[in-house]
Design an enzyme around this catalytic site. Structure first.
Site, PDB file in Angstrom:
ATOM      1  CG  HIS A 292     -50.651  20.803 -45.112  1.00  0.00           C
ATOM      2  ND1 HIS A 292     -49.413  21.388 -45.240  1.00  0.00           N
ATOM      3  CD2 HIS A 292     -50.637  20.158 -43.923  1.00  0.00           C
ATOM      4  CE1 HIS A 292     -48.679  21.101 -44.167  1.00  0.00           C
ATOM      5  NE2 HIS A 292     -49.404  20.356 -43.346  1.00  0.00           N
ATOM      6  CG  LEU A 293     -56.604  24.769 -47.038  1.00  0.00           C
ATOM      7  CD1 LEU A 293     -57.657  25.877 -47.067  1.00  0.00           C
ATOM      8  CD2 LEU A 293     -57.257  23.462 -46.594  1.00  0.00           C
TER       9      LEU A 293
ATOM     10  CG  ASN B  64     -43.128  13.854 -40.877  1.00  0.00           C
ATOM     11  OD1 ASN B  64     -42.813  13.727 -39.701  1.00  0.00           O
ATOM     12  ND2 ASN B  64     -42.327  14.392 -41.780  1.00  0.00           N
TER      13      ASN B  64
ATOM     14  CG  HIS C 149     -50.677  22.167 -38.757  1.00  0.00           C
ATOM     15  ND1 HIS C 149     -49.520  21.889 -38.050  1.00  0.00           N
ATOM     16  CD2 HIS C 149     -50.464  21.671 -40.001  1.00  0.00           C
ATOM     17  CE1 HIS C 149     -48.669  21.248 -38.845  1.00  0.00           C
ATOM     18  NE2 HIS C 149     -49.228  21.086 -40.028  1.00  0.00           N
TER      19      HIS C 149
ATOM     20  CG  ASP D 167     -50.448  17.860 -40.098  1.00  0.00           C
ATOM     21  OD1 ASP D 167     -50.398  18.530 -41.150  1.00  0.00           O
ATOM     22  OD2 ASP D 167     -49.516  17.115 -39.728  1.00  0.00           O
TER      23      ASP D 167
ATOM     24  CG  ASN E 125     -46.499  22.073 -46.998  1.00  0.00           C
ATOM     25  OD1 ASN E 125     -47.574  22.629 -46.798  1.00  0.00           O
ATOM     26  ND2 ASN E 125     -46.319  20.781 -46.792  1.00  0.00           N
TER      27      ASN E 125
HETATM   28  O1  DOR Z   1     -48.020  14.181 -42.477  1.00  0.00           O
HETATM   29  C1  DOR Z   1     -47.680  15.286 -42.846  1.00  0.00           C
HETATM   30  N1  DOR Z   1     -48.091  15.794 -44.032  1.00  0.00           N
HETATM   31  N2  DOR Z   1     -46.857  16.002 -42.067  1.00  0.00           N
HETATM   32  C2  DOR Z   1     -46.325  17.163 -42.490  1.00  0.00           C
HETATM   33  O2  DOR Z   1     -45.596  17.764 -41.733  1.00  0.00           O
HETATM   34  C3  DOR Z   1     -46.607  17.663 -43.854  1.00  0.00           C
HETATM   35  C4  DOR Z   1     -47.885  17.150 -44.340  1.00  0.00           C
HETATM   36  C5  DOR Z   1     -48.135  17.401 -45.814  1.00  0.00           C
HETATM   37  O3  DOR Z   1     -47.929  18.529 -46.282  1.00  0.00           O
HETATM   38  O4  DOR Z   1     -48.595  16.469 -46.489  1.00  0.00           O
END
Ligand code: DOR
Length: 441
Positions: free
Chosen positions: A76-77, A292, A74, A319, A108
């Protein structure tokens, strides 16, 4: 320019502590890597002849811990679309620095990864860098809007290892049911961001005594628990594989434990920050702590640690959510949720394992074999004949979390400027060196 460099013909580790619970390993042994392949593992593997060989690079001492390289389920790049926060190059460099050989990336992005074209573009870009492997996770619904299912067969064929609307929850029971049924036909795991948005509107942090004191709108535990409970029932009804992203509450832990005891195909992950921080970190309104799901209370942290220890929570996932100062140097209500994580796993969690606060074997399993299984990847392992995918941790070396030492483009972490003892000094992925503390990066 590439991240990965060919390893020297001979890499020798002597008297290091090698830890790979899935190979029954935890002890002081030798390890030999020849031309990027693990050729010898065990006591006495580093023979005097090998040690004398020309060009051999030698690491020795039990302050060095060698584990299989990590697999993140998990991250986010941000590429495509938000490269000012992170891109595939900087994200994979950060991953390599953190000990990771495989990174599963959330959809996302901008545009959302809900098509074959975006999935293929990500895979291509990463391949050209020869660094840690990138494995896309495709969206469950078109545009992550929660209604129309994506073409999961296309996503899978292009390289997706799972589907998720992470950042958003699939709140409709009907859509989630169809998503599980559809994903099952392609043997894809459905990864849920469990949040009943109707219960979290305007929320800034965990709902509890501290949110009340600070006058901030809270995100109650039950908003997560409701979704996990419903989804477990849907997973049971459909027979699909269901995975809970970033579990944060003691209630979800209870539901997952019960579901597993009934043989339902549910798995779960926890982040390093939910294992280490509580909602008390928000007392100074620090936007770096807005995440989140939110940081919860000590009782949740204790339940998460116990669930990780007994295997109820399968994996540790970072995350990794980079944000720039544009999204973080503002009022809490305006700030985007998320913190970076790829480069903090070793400093945060291996220190805890060294102090006995986390079981080391489970920690390694939760970062290697278990997430590999969930993503359908071949697990890195300290086994003879395998292409080397290893992480070498120097347990005596310290690292300060700052711009000079962090490869990620973003520095949104509450651990900024803190110093930790124990850091990754060498990472290998697919037989190549992708991070080497002793070489300029
Ligand atoms: O803290 C978070 N940031 N939770 C998520 O589910 C999305 C993520 C983000 O893309 O910044």
């Amino acid at each position: 320019m590439t991240i990965g460099k060919n390893a020297p013909p001979l890499l020798i580790f002597t008297g290091v502590r090698a830890i790979d619970p899935n190979c029954g390993l935890d002890g002081e042994i030798d390890l030999v890597i020849e031309a990027g392949v693990i050729t010898r593992v065990g006591k006495g593997a580093a023979t005097s002849e090998l040690l004398r060989a020309e060009g051999a690079r030698i690491f020795s001492g039990n302050h060095l811990w060698v584990t299989p390289a990590f697999v993140d389920l998990h991250a986010h790049l941000r590429e495509p679309g938000q490269e000012y926060k992170e891109d595939i190059l900087s994200g994979l460099r950060a991953a390599a620095h953190g000990g990771f050989a495989h990174v599963c990336v959330m959809p996302n992005t901008r545009p959302v990864n809900d098509t074959r074209a975006v999935t293929e573009a990500m895979v291509e870009r990463a391949r050209s860098l020869e660094g840690p492997a990138l494995h896309p996770i495709g969206a469950i619904t078109v545009g992550q809007k929660g209604s129309e299912l994506t073409e999961m067969a296309d996503l899978k064929e292009a390289g997706a290892v799972g589907v998720s609307d992470d950042g958003r929850c699939v709140t409709s029971s009907a859509v989630m049911r169809r998503a599980l049924e559809y994903a099952r036909t392609f043997d894809l795991t459905v990864i849920q961001h469990a949040e009943d948005h109707a219960l979290t509107e305007g929320a800034q942090m965990h709902e509890g005594a501290i949110s009340t004191r600070l006058g901030l709108r809270g995100w109650p535990r039950v908003a997560e628990d409701i979704i996990v409970a419903r989804d477990v029932l849907l997973a049971e009804a459909t027979g699909a594989r269901y995975h809970v992203a970033h579990v944060s509450t003691l209630g979800s832990v209870r539901i997952i434990r019960e579901a597993k005891s009934r043989g339902i195909a549910v798995t779960a992950e926890v982040t390093p920050h939910h294992l280490t921080l509580t909602d008390a970190s928000l007392i100074g309104y620090d936007t770096a702590c807005k995440v989140n799901p939110p940081l919860r209370e000590q009782a949740d942290v204790d339940a998460l640690r116990a669930a990780l220890a007994d295997g109820t929570i399968d994996a540790i996932a970072t995350d990794h959510a980079p944000h720039s100062s544009l999204e973080k140097d503002c009022e809490l209500a305006e700030a985007s949720p998320g913190m970076i994580g790829l480069e903090l796993v070793v400093p945060l969690l291996f220190g805890m394992a060294k102090n006995g606060e986390l079981p080391l074997a489970r920690l390694v399993d939760a970062l290697t074999a278990r997430p590999s299984k969930i993503a359908g990847l071949e697990a890195p392992a300290l086994r003879e004949g395998k292409r080397a995918e290893i992480c070498v941790i120097d347990t005596t070396r310290s690292i300060t979390i700052n711009r000079a030492n962090i490869r990620s483009k973003s520095l949104n972490t509450p651990f900024l400027n803190q110093t930790f003892t124990g850091t990754c000094v060498l990472t290998m992925a697919a037989g190549k060196i992708v991070f080497d503390q002793n070489l300029p990066q």
